[in-house]
Design an enzyme around this catalytic site. Structure first.
Site, PDB file in Angstrom:
ATOM      1  N   HIS A  91       0.844  -1.211   0.000  1.00 50.21           N
ATOM      2  CA  HIS A  91       0.000   0.000   0.000  1.00 50.21           C
ATOM      3  C   HIS A  91       0.878   1.259   0.000  1.00 50.21           C
ATOM      4  O   HIS A  91       0.643   2.186  -0.778  1.00 50.21           O
ATOM      5  CB  HIS A  91      -0.938  -0.007   1.207  1.00 50.21           C
ATOM      6  CG  HIS A  91      -1.656   1.292   1.417  1.00 50.21           C
ATOM      7  ND1 HIS A  91      -2.896   1.548   0.857  1.00 50.21           N
ATOM      8  CD2 HIS A  91      -1.298   2.418   2.082  1.00 50.21           C
ATOM      9  CE1 HIS A  91      -3.254   2.782   1.190  1.00 50.21           C
ATOM     10  NE2 HIS A  91      -2.309   3.321   1.925  1.00 50.21           N
ATOM     11  N   GLU A  92       1.894   1.273   0.858  1.00 55.64           N
ATOM     12  CA  GLU A  92       2.789   2.440   0.905  1.00 55.64           C
ATOM     13  C   GLU A  92       3.549   2.586  -0.414  1.00 55.64           C
ATOM     14  O   GLU A  92       3.752   3.705  -0.884  1.00 55.64           O
ATOM     15  CB  GLU A  92       3.756   2.354   2.094  1.00 55.64           C
ATOM     16  CG  GLU A  92       3.083   2.302   3.470  1.00 55.64           C
ATOM     17  CD  GLU A  92       2.044   3.395   3.705  1.00 55.64           C
ATOM     18  OE1 GLU A  92       2.153   4.471   3.090  1.00 55.64           O
ATOM     19  OE2 GLU A  92       1.112   3.171   4.490  1.00 55.64           O
ATOM     20  N   HIS A  95       1.541   4.486  -2.852  1.00 58.19           N
ATOM     21  CA  HIS A  95       1.645   5.952  -2.795  1.00 58.19           C
ATOM     22  C   HIS A  95       2.856   6.441  -3.601  1.00 58.19           C
ATOM     23  O   HIS A  95       2.788   7.476  -4.257  1.00 58.19           O
ATOM     24  CB  HIS A  95       1.774   6.426  -1.340  1.00 58.19           C
ATOM     25  CG  HIS A  95       0.489   6.348  -0.573  1.00 58.19           C
ATOM     26  ND1 HIS A  95      -0.675   6.946  -1.007  1.00 58.19           N
ATOM     27  CD2 HIS A  95       0.179   5.733   0.593  1.00 58.19           C
ATOM     28  CE1 HIS A  95      -1.648   6.708  -0.132  1.00 58.19           C
ATOM     29  NE2 HIS A  95      -1.168   5.962   0.847  1.00 58.19           N
ATOM     30  N   HIS A  99       2.839   9.021  -6.808  1.00 60.77           N
ATOM     31  CA  HIS A  99       3.724  10.177  -6.924  1.00 60.77           C
ATOM     32  C   HIS A  99       4.458  10.144  -8.263  1.00 60.77           C
ATOM     33  O   HIS A  99       4.532  11.142  -8.976  1.00 60.77           O
ATOM     34  CB  HIS A  99       4.717  10.164  -5.759  1.00 60.77           C
ATOM     35  CG  HIS A  99       5.408  11.480  -5.550  1.00 60.77           C
ATOM     36  ND1 HIS A  99       6.415  11.643  -4.641  1.00 60.77           N
ATOM     37  CD2 HIS A  99       5.240  12.685  -6.146  1.00 60.77           C
ATOM     38  CE1 HIS A  99       6.834  12.901  -4.684  1.00 60.77           C
ATOM     39  NE2 HIS A  99       6.139  13.555  -5.595  1.00 60.77           N
TER      40      HIS A  99
HETATM   41 ZN    ZN Z   1      -2.098   5.294   2.510  1.00 59.04          ZN
END
Ligand code: ZN
Length: 221
Positions: A91-92, A95, A99
């Site tokens: 999940h991270e 991100h 980006h």
């Molecule tokens: Zn998150």
């Protein structure tokens, strides 16, 4: 009364998250990969080979830092070889992919973050000032409405960003063959429960905004 829905939803979300995370942080992944290794695979596959994946203290303190362009994973998820660890790490990484892809809402949220931080700090000041200078009560309410408007917008933008990161995470894990179909279901449960805490934050902030709007309407009478 306005605080109750957000509070209840928040408590429910926390219970659901600790239940899902507690359960799947005991289920080992078949690949035997740690969260850090899964994140590394996803990032490398996207060409983000220089992006560091670091360990941070704290429980569920995992985050992607867009200013440092680095991934930070809590110890449990950094070295855990479990469904929950791999899910959170992916999940991270999601991100980081947002980006990299210059995903519009991610960028918007990033620009909104310092404004929101300033607004929530300003709110504390306003809150105390309103107690001392009663004569400006109406003006204080109006400023508080602007502040909570910004905070609500921030929480509103956060939701699709969070769901999109989870979607990207599951897509990559599956595409790279890092998880099996049944493991993906466990990952969904953990990530959906985490997303619910963001829904609760949005509801709380929205209700606070509604409360301030009613207060402004009543004080005008
Ligand atoms: Zn998150």
């Amino acid at each position: 009364m306005f605080a109750i829905p957000g509070l209840l939803l928040g408590i429910w979300a926390q219970i659901k998250l600790s239940h899902a995370y507690g359960k799947y942080s005991k289920v080992a992944v078949e690949s035997g990969m740690t969260g850090a290794q899964a994140a590394r695979r996803i990032l490398d596959d996207a060409g983000l080979n220089d992006m560091p994946v670091e360990e941070v203290p704290g429980h569920l303190s995992d985050h992607y830092d867009p200013t440092k362009r680095a991934l930070f994973l809590s110890s449990e998820n950094f070295s855990g070889r479990t469904v929950a660890a791999v899910g959170v790490a992916a999940h991270e990484s999601g991100h980081a992919l947002q980006h990299q892809a210059a995903y519009g809402l991610f960028n918007f949220r990033m620009q909104l973050a310092p404004v929101t931080q300033f607004a929530s700090m300003a709110y504390m000041g306003i809150f105390f000032a309103a107690f001392i200078f009663h004569q400006f009560f109406h003006q204080f309410i109006e400023i508080a409405i602007v502040i909570f408007g910004i905070m609500t917008l921030f929480h509103l933008v956060t939701l699709p960003v969070e769901y999109d990161a989870s979607r990207r995470a599951k897509e990559q894990l599956f595409r790279l063959g890092l998880v099996r179909e049944d493991e993906r279901k466990g990952i969904s449960k953990v990530l959906d429960a985490a997303a619910l805490t963001y829904v609760a934050a949005l509801v709380s902030s929205l209700m606070q905004l509604l409360y301030l709007l009613t207060l402004a309407r009543d004080s005008r009478r």
